[in-house]
Design an enzyme around this catalytic site. Structure first.
Site, mmCIF file in Angstrom:
data_model
loop_
_atom_site.group_PDB
_atom_site.id
_atom_site.type_symbol
_atom_site.label_atom_id
_atom_site.label_comp_id
_atom_site.label_asym_id
_atom_site.label_seq_id
_atom_site.Cartn_x
_atom_site.Cartn_y
_atom_site.Cartn_z
ATOM 1 N N ASP A 1 120.137 -5.090 86.460
ATOM 2 C CA ASP A 1 119.999 -4.705 87.936
ATOM 3 C C ASP A 1 118.751 -4.018 88.639
ATOM 4 O O ASP A 1 118.833 -3.301 87.521
ATOM 5 C CB ASP A 1 121.493 -4.211 89.007
ATOM 6 C CG ASP A 1 122.067 -5.432 89.126
ATOM 7 O OD1 ASP A 1 122.501 -6.228 88.364
ATOM 8 O OD2 ASP A 1 123.817 -4.869 89.108
ATOM 9 N N ASP B 1 127.704 -4.039 89.622
ATOM 10 C CA ASP B 1 129.081 -3.939 89.707
ATOM 11 C C ASP B 1 129.480 -3.394 90.963
ATOM 12 O O ASP B 1 130.663 -2.982 91.509
ATOM 13 C CB ASP B 1 127.388 -1.873 90.932
ATOM 14 C CG ASP B 1 126.836 -2.912 91.607
ATOM 15 O OD1 ASP B 1 126.906 -3.973 91.662
ATOM 16 O OD2 ASP B 1 125.880 -2.197 92.201
ATOM 17 N N ASP C 1 130.330 -9.854 90.656
ATOM 18 C CA ASP C 1 129.898 -9.595 89.170
ATOM 19 C C ASP C 1 130.473 -9.977 88.441
ATOM 20 O O ASP C 1 130.446 -9.358 86.964
ATOM 21 C CB ASP C 1 128.822 -8.339 89.346
ATOM 22 C CG ASP C 1 127.500 -8.165 89.951
ATOM 23 O OD1 ASP C 1 126.907 -8.959 90.995
ATOM 24 O OD2 ASP C 1 127.397 -6.783 90.320
#
Length: 591
Positions: free
Chosen positions: A18, A317, A321
Site C-alpha cells: 500500500d 489493512d 483485504d
C-alpha cells in the site's frame, strides 16, 4: 504471527505494498485548493489550524467566500473524523486525510464544532473504494443540503458540468496538475435538496450537484522507504505499489521513491477490470503501480503474480483485504491502521506500518534460513560420522567404537548448546545482494550434502584409525582386553567430539573462510564451545565423572593427538569452500 512466514519472506520475489502510511508518512496536509476559477496555496504544518490560504498573487484570504468556502465546508461536514484540542495540543481522531480537511477548514475560520451544530447531519453514506466517494445530508436554513467528497473524476462524472463545461475542464486539469505534483486529490460537491430528506443517499442524488472545488493533500514519502525500495531491488525483489489514489499521484510518489523507474508503468482499477486473467498474467511483470484499485483487484493481482511463479508478499489493512492476504504467500497486515479481520488473515503484522520494516524482515528471513542451513549441516555431519563408525565396525567385525551411553553423551555435548548457538550468527556480507532463493531449493542442497559426506567420512576414518591404534597399543602394553577397549572408545569419543567442535566454527559460514571471521563475532557460540570443551575434558579426566559414560583417563599427549587429528577437518572444509567459490565464479563468467 506464523514463524514460517519469516523464512518465506526471505525468499520473496515481489512485495505488493500500500502507499499511504506504508511507503509514505501518513501525515496528511492540505497544500493546494482550486475552486474551478483559481488556484490557492495553503501554508502551515501539523494539525493546528495555523496557516494561511493565499491566492496565486500571494494575497491572504482571511474569510474565503463562494465556491472556495463551500469546498472547505464540504470537507469539514462530509467527514467522519475529528480534531480534539487540549489547549494548544491537537489530537487527531480518525482518518488522517479527513483530519487534514478539518485543519484546512480551520485555517479559513470554519470551526468544526460550531459548523456541525449549525448543520446537523441527518444521513450519511460512508466511503467505499468501489464507489469512490462519500456523502452526507445536513439540516440547514432554508432546507437540507447534500455534501459529497471523493475522487475528482468520479464526482465530475456523476455531478455533470453544472452548465459550465469550461469550468468542468478547468477542474479536470487542476486535478491532473495536483496529482502530478504527488498530491492526493479530493473533489467536493454541494447540492441543496428540495422535498423530504431521503432515508438513504443514492447515486442519482448526486446528479446535478455542483463540484465546488478540489483539495490537494500532500503525504510525503518516508525517507527510509527510498532506501528500502532500493535495497529490495539489490536483493532481487520487485516492489509494486497498490493504492486507491489517482494514477498520476501514485506515479509521482512511486517515481520519487524509486518504484518502477522514473516513469513507472501504471494500471488503473478500471483498466484492470477490462482485462481477462490471461491478459493480466501477461501484464503484471511490467506494472510498477496499480492505482484506483479496489480490494478485490488485489486478489486478482496476487493470483496472477503467483501464477507466474513469484513469491508474493501482500500488505493490507482493511476487512476487504483479507482474501488477498490469505491468498498471498506472505500476508502482511498493518499493526497500527489494520483491522482485526486483516490481522487474523495475515501471516505477519507490521507493528509500525513502515515499508522499511518489511525490508528488515526480508533480511531477517534470509538470515534465519541461512542459520537453519548451518545448523542442519553441523548436525548431519556429526551424525553421519558416528553412523559411518558404527557401520564400518560391524562390517569389519570390530567391537563397536562407542557404547550406547557414549553416543548419548556425544549428542549431548555437541548438540545441546552448539547447534542453538549457531542460530545467533549474524547475516553474512552480501546476503542482500543475492537473488531470492528458488522455492524448489531445499535445505539439503548439493553443497550441504557434499560437505556432510566429506566431513562425516573424514570423522569416521580418522576416529576408526584412532580406535584401532589406541586399542592395539594398549594390548601391546599388556592391558586387559576390556580396559583396552574402554580406552579406545574414550579416544574415539574425544576425537569425534573435537571434530564437531572444529566443525562448529567451520559451519559459521557456508562460503567464507573461517580465518576471515571474527572469532568473537558470535559470543554465544564462544561460550557454548567453552562449556562443551570443559564438559568433554571433565568426563575423561575427573574420576567422579568417568562413570557417567564409562570413560578412561587419557594422557595430555593422547588428548593432543585427538585434537590434532580433529583439526584436519578445518583444511578439508576450507578446500571445499575454495573450490565452491571458484566454481561459482567460473559459472558467472560463462553466463
Amino acid at each position: 504471527r506464523k514463524l514460517p512466514a519469516v523464512e518465506t519472506l526471505g525468499s520473496a520475489t515481489v512485495v505488493c505494498s500500500d502507499k499511504t502510511g506504508t511507503l509514505t508518512r501518513n501525515e496528511m496536509t492540505v497544500r493546494a485548493l482550486h475552486d474551478g476559477s483559481a488556484a490557492y496555496a495553503v501554508s502551515g504544518e501539523g494539525y493546528a489550524p495555523t496557516g494561511d490560504i493565499t491566492t496565486q498573487a500571494g494575497y491572504g484570504l482571511a474569510r474565503p467566500e463562494g465556491d472556495l468556502r463551500l469546498t472547505l465546508l464540504a470537507g469539514l461536514l462530509c467527514n467522519e473524523s475529528s480534531l480534539e484540542f487540549d489547549g494548544a495540543q491537537a489530537t487527531p481522531k480518525g482518518d488522517p486525510t479527513e483530519v487534514a480537511l478539518i485543519t484546512a477548514a480551520g485555517k479559513a475560520g470554519l470551526d468544526q464544532d460550531s459548523q456541525h451544530a449549525q448543520a446537523k447531519r441527518l444521513v450519511l453514506l460512508p466511503f467505499e473504494s468501489d464507489r469512490g466517494y462519500m456523502a452526507s445530508v445536513h439540516a440547514e436554513d432554508p432546507g437540507p443540503v447534500l455534501y459529497a467528497k471523493g475522487a475528482p473524476e468520479r464526482l465530475l462524472e456523476l455531478c455533470g458540468d453544472d452548465g459550465d463545461p469550461e469550468r468542468h475542464q478547468r477542474l479536470h486539469r487542476a486535478a491532473e496538475d495536483m496529482a502530478a505534483r504527488g498530491m492526493r486529490v479530493l473533489g467536493m460537491a454541494v447540492k441543496p435538496l428540495s422535498g423530504p430528506v431521503p432515508e438513504h443517499i443514492r447515486e442519482e442524488d448526486l446528479h446535478g450537484a455542483r463540484v465546488t472545488g478540489l483539495a490537494g493533500i500532500i503525504d510525503p514519502p518516508r525517507p527510509e522507504s527510498v532506501d528500502a525500495v532500493a535495497g529490495c531491488a539489490r536483493a532481487g525483489i520487485r516492489t509494486v505499489m497498490i493504492t486507491g489514489d489517482h494514477v498520476v499521484t501514485a506515479k509521482a510518489i512511486a517515481s520519487a521513491i524509486g518504484i518502477g523507474g522514473p516513469n513507472p508503468h501504471a494500471v488503473t482499477g478500471r483498466e484492470l477490470e477490462r482485462l481477462s486473467d490471461d491478459e493480466l498474467y501477461e501484464l503484471v511483470p511490467r506494472v510498477g503501480v496499480f492505482a484506483r484499485v479496489a480490494p478485490e483487484h488485489k486478489l486478482r493481482i496476487t493470483r496472477q503474480l503467483m501464477r507466474r511463479g513469484e513469491i508474493v508478499a501482500m500488505t493490507g489493512d482493511g476487512v476487504n483485504d483479507a482474501p488477498a492476504l490469505r491468498a498471498a504467500h506472505i500476508g502482511v497486515a498493518m499493526g497500527v491502521a489494520g483491522t482485526d479481520v486483516a490481522r487474523e488473515a495475515s501471516d505477519m503484522i507490521l507493528a509500525d506500518d513502515n515499508f522499511a520494516t518489511i525490508f528488515a524482515a526480508v533480511e531477517e528471513g534470509r538470515i534465519v534460513y541461512e542459520n537453519i542451513k548451518k545448523v542442519t549441516l553441523y548436525l548431519l555431519s556429526g551424525g553421519f560420522g558416528v553412523l559411518l563408525c558404527i557401520v564400518a565396525s560391524v562390517l569389519l567385525g570390530w567391537p563397536l567404537p562407542l557404547s550406547a551411553a557414549q553416543i548419548l553423551w556425544f549428542n549431548f555435548v555437541t548438540s545441546a548448546l552448539m547447534d542453538v548457538s549457531l542460530t545467533f550468527e549474524r547475516g553474512e556480507p552480501g546476503l542482500l545482494e543475492r537473488p531470492p532463493r528458488p522455492p524448489s531449493e531445499g535445505l539439503l542442497d548439493a553443497q550441504v550434502l557434499r560437505r556432510m559426506v566429506l566431513v562425516g567420512g573424514l570423522m569416521s576414518a580418522a576416529s576408526m584409525w584412532l580406535f584401532q591404534d589406541v586399542s592395539a597399543r594398549a594390548l601391546a602394553a599388556g592391558a586387559d582386553p576390556g580396559d583396552a577397549l574402554d580406552k579406545a572408545r574414550t579416544m574415539t569419543l574425544c576425537a569425534l567430539a573435537f571434530f564437531q567442535f572444529f566443525q562448529a566454527f567451520n559451519s559459521r559460514s557456508l562460503t567464507r573462510s573461517v580465518f576471515v571471521l571474527n572469532p568473537l563475532g558470535n559470543p554465544v557460540l564462544f561460550v557454548a564451545l567453552g562449556t562443551a570443551v570443559l564438559l568433554q575434558l571433565g568426563v575423561v579426566s575427573l574420576p567422579a565423572l568417568e562413570w557417567v559414560v564409562d570413560t578412561r583417563p587419557l594422557t595430555w599427549a593422547e588428548l593432543g593427538l585427538a585434537v590434532g587429528v580433529a583439526a584436519s577437518v578445518v583444511p578439508l572444509v576450507e578446500l571445499d569452500k575454495l573450490l565452491t567459490a571458484w566454481s561459482a565464479r567460473r559459472g558467472r563468467r560463462r553466463a
